[in-house]
Design an enzyme around this catalytic site. Sequence first.
Site, PDB file in Angstrom:
ATOM      1  N   SER A 184       0.861  -1.195   0.000  1.00 39.17           N
ATOM      2  CA  SER A 184       0.000   0.000   0.000  1.00 39.17           C
ATOM      3  C   SER A 184       0.890   1.234   0.000  1.00 39.17           C
ATOM      4  O   SER A 184       2.065   1.153   0.408  1.00 39.17           O
ATOM      5  CB  SER A 184      -0.864   0.002   1.269  1.00 39.17           C
ATOM      6  N   TYR A 243      -1.886  -0.694  10.672  1.00 39.02           N
ATOM      7  CA  TYR A 243      -2.069  -1.087   9.252  1.00 39.02           C
ATOM      8  C   TYR A 243      -0.798  -0.752   8.472  1.00 39.02           C
ATOM      9  O   TYR A 243      -0.284  -1.588   7.716  1.00 39.02           O
ATOM     10  CB  TYR A 243      -3.282  -0.360   8.661  1.00 39.02           C
TER      11      TYR A 243
END
Length: 247
Positions: free
Chosen positions: A143, A157
């Site tokens: 990501s 995350y």
Amino acid sequence: MENGINGKVVVITGGSSGLGEATARHLAAKGATVAIAARRADRLGAIVADIETAGGKAKAYTTDVSDKAQVNALITDVLADFGHIDVLVNNAGLMAIAPMSEGHTDEWDRMIDINIKGLLYGVAAALPVFEKQGSGHFVNIASVAGIKVFSPGGTVYSGTKFAVRAISEGLRHEVGGSIRVTTIEPGVIDTELKFGSSHQASQDFVVDFYKQAIPADSVARAIAYAIEQPANVDVNEIVLRPTVQEF
Ligand SMILES: NC(=O)c1ccc[n+]([C@@H]2O[C@H](COP(=O)([O-])OP(=O)(O)OC[C@H]3O[C@@H](n4cnc5c(N)ncnc54)[C@H](OP(=O)(O)O)[C@@H]3O)[C@@H](O)[C@H]2O)c1
């Protein structure tokens, strides 16, 4: 059709929605056989039926990637069904956004179990297959939050996605030669990921932030680009985000 994708067997974890579903549909349309894995069997079944109706080849494998035995069974079963595996897309993921001070340790556990350990189980199961074949390709979904810390709220995350990048680079370095490793780092993409948090204020923020999202097939095309290159070309990293996205 010779396009670098036709005839390849591609295993996709998290194939029941979002990026995994879009990638399965895109690669199947280009002639790949897609083995889609996730927990929701009904969703997988509907996607397989759609792909088959469109003339593609797909099979569903109900799998929880946080269970090592289930990931081993996935790779063993796909190998038994199709004889070889060309690509493993380690895509299953969870984004549970909340401030550290909320102490959502259960969601920290789940993100680590799915985003990091699930990916590692995939590597452990598929690497011996790739080594025996003398070829194979890992496509690991990180990501932009694995490049820059998405804080406040996305700290854990981000930690999992920094780990995905580190593991992918180390893996590339260790197994390079005949096995390819690609890391994809998407920005804000329109999927179900934005609903992953139990912390309402964070979820409201994320849903608002995701108004700038671009469709999931943007990532599917990036994955296809990496797969379709000749065997001596290893596309190592692709970062893509909405043109309007600042983070
Ligand atoms: N959307 C974005 O903006 C974005 C940006 C950067 C990176 N990513 C990454 O892209 C990947 C895919 O996410 P997405 O955006 O497509 O979100 P999504 O629509 O929520 O899809 C997540 C997928 O992971 C599966 N999954 C979750 N837990 C699982 C488990 N324990 N075992 C097996 N499968 C599991 C889900 O299927 P089941 O619930 O059926 O198991 C689902 O298919 C994730 O790694 C995410 O971190 C997304």
